[in-house]
Design a protein around this motif. Structure first.
Motif, short mmCIF file in Angstrom:
data_model
loop_
_atom_site.label_atom_id
_atom_site.label_comp_id
_atom_site.label_asym_id
_atom_site.label_seq_id
_atom_site.Cartn_x
_atom_site.Cartn_y
_atom_site.Cartn_z
N THR A 40 -1.58 26.48 -120.44
CA THR A 40 -2.52 25.38 -120.68
C THR A 40 -2.05 24.09 -120.02
N ARG A 41 -2.92 23.52 -119.20
CA ARG A 41 -2.64 22.20 -118.61
C ARG A 41 -3.73 21.22 -119.03
N HIS A 42 -4.61 21.67 -119.90
CA HIS A 42 -5.68 20.81 -120.41
C HIS A 42 -5.51 20.70 -121.92
N ILE A 43 -5.23 19.49 -122.35
CA ILE A 43 -4.86 19.28 -123.75
C ILE A 43 -5.76 18.23 -124.36
N VAL A 44 -6.36 18.56 -125.47
CA VAL A 44 -7.16 17.58 -126.21
C VAL A 44 -6.35 17.18 -127.45
N LEU A 45 -6.01 15.89 -127.52
CA LEU A 45 -5.36 15.35 -128.71
C LEU A 45 -6.48 14.93 -129.64
N MET A 46 -6.55 15.54 -130.80
CA MET A 46 -7.71 15.33 -131.68
C MET A 46 -7.29 14.92 -133.08
N GLY A 47 -8.25 14.36 -133.79
CA GLY A 47 -8.02 13.97 -135.17
C GLY A 47 -8.77 12.67 -135.46
N CYS A 59 -5.03 8.37 -135.99
CA CYS A 59 -4.00 9.43 -136.09
C CYS A 59 -3.01 9.34 -134.93
N GLY A 60 -3.33 8.53 -133.92
CA GLY A 60 -2.35 8.33 -132.85
C GLY A 60 -2.70 8.96 -131.52
N LYS A 61 -3.98 9.27 -131.32
CA LYS A 61 -4.36 9.94 -130.07
C LYS A 61 -3.94 9.11 -128.85
N SER A 62 -4.25 7.82 -128.87
CA SER A 62 -3.91 6.98 -127.70
C SER A 62 -2.40 6.83 -127.55
N THR A 63 -1.73 6.59 -128.65
CA THR A 63 -0.28 6.35 -128.60
C THR A 63 0.46 7.61 -128.16
#
Ligand SMILES: Nc1ncnc2c1ncn2[C@@H]1O[C@H](COP(=O)(O)OP(=O)(O)OP(=O)(O)O)[C@@H](O)[C@H]1O
Ligand SMILES: O=C(O)[C@H](O)[C@@H](O)[C@H](O)[C@H](O)CO
Length: 191
Positions: free
Chosen positions: A10-17, A21-25
């Motif tokens: 996987t080289r495509h990652i979705v940071l979710m929540g 929750c800290g997606k940007s950070t």
């Protein structure tokens, strides 16, 4: 159960929540660790969505649909890989992202924290359009990604750099030095 096997390409990652929750950070930290670019879903909203949230009105499914499709298109437009921050709260929202994205499907990294920690993080944040009052509706909407969704769960109760290293290790994104820092795997929630 084979998380790093099926997720290792996987080289495509979705940071979710939910909000705060800290997606940007974490996205910025993970970009530093992996060399992948980070795109913040907040920047992809149509203006009408931003103004709705500013006015403390939660988005509904119709508001979110074009935004989620745009999130998926951004993933597809980056064949080299991409980290995307997007709340992706419901399974059907993630289906929309997947429908517009790439194969293999992106990994969904759910950034998990207690309500009190999330509230404290939001209380400590300044200059953001998202009112803290919307946390309640985001938590009510949240559906945690299931194993078949290529989902992993990571605790946000640790420094952002540590979270980023843990994600990189669990998704086998980095080199050998990164692979040694994976924390405990709370997730038999992985595929
Ligand atoms: N691991 C962490 N440790 C300490 N503080 C953190 C951590 N992650 C984020 N924060 C802080 O918590 C606040 C919320 O983080 P951030 O803005 O990254 O969340 P977000 O999920 O992108 O929010 P939103 O969805 O509302 O855009 C910020 O003030 C950020 O500095
Ligand atoms: O799904 C939603 O309701 C929105 O996308 C929000 O989650 C925002 O994008 C973000 O979290 C605001 O900071």
């Amino acid at each position: 159960m084979g998380a790093s096997v099926s997720l290792s390409e996987t080289r495509h990652i979705v940071l979710m929540g939910v909000c705060g929750c800290g997606k940007s950070t974490v996205g910025d930290a993970l970009a530093r660790v992996t060399g992948l670019a980070y795109v913040d879903g907040d920047d992809l909203h149509p203006p009408a969505n931003i103004s709705k949230m500013r006015n403390s009105v939660p988005l509904d499914d119709a508001d979110r649909e074009p935004w989620l499709l745009e999130c998926g298109r951004r993933l597809r437009a980056a064949p080299e890989g991409l980290i995307l921050g997007c709340s992706a709260l419901k399974r059907r929202y993630r289906d929309l992202i997947r429908s517009a994205a790439v194969q293999p499907a992106p990994a969904f990294v759910y950034l998990h924290g207690s309500k009190s920690l999330l509230q404290a993080r939001l209380d400590g944040r300044a200059n953001h359009f998202m009112p803290n009052a919307l946390l309640e509706s985001q938590l009510a909407t949240l559906e945690i990604p299931s194993p078949v969704e290529r989902g992993i769960t990571v605790s946000i109760d640790q420094p952002a750099e540590a979270i980023a290293l843990q994600i990189a290790a669990r998704l086998a994104l980095g080199g050998p030095s990164i692979a040694n820092v994976a924390g405990p795997d709370p997730a038999s929630q992985c595929t």
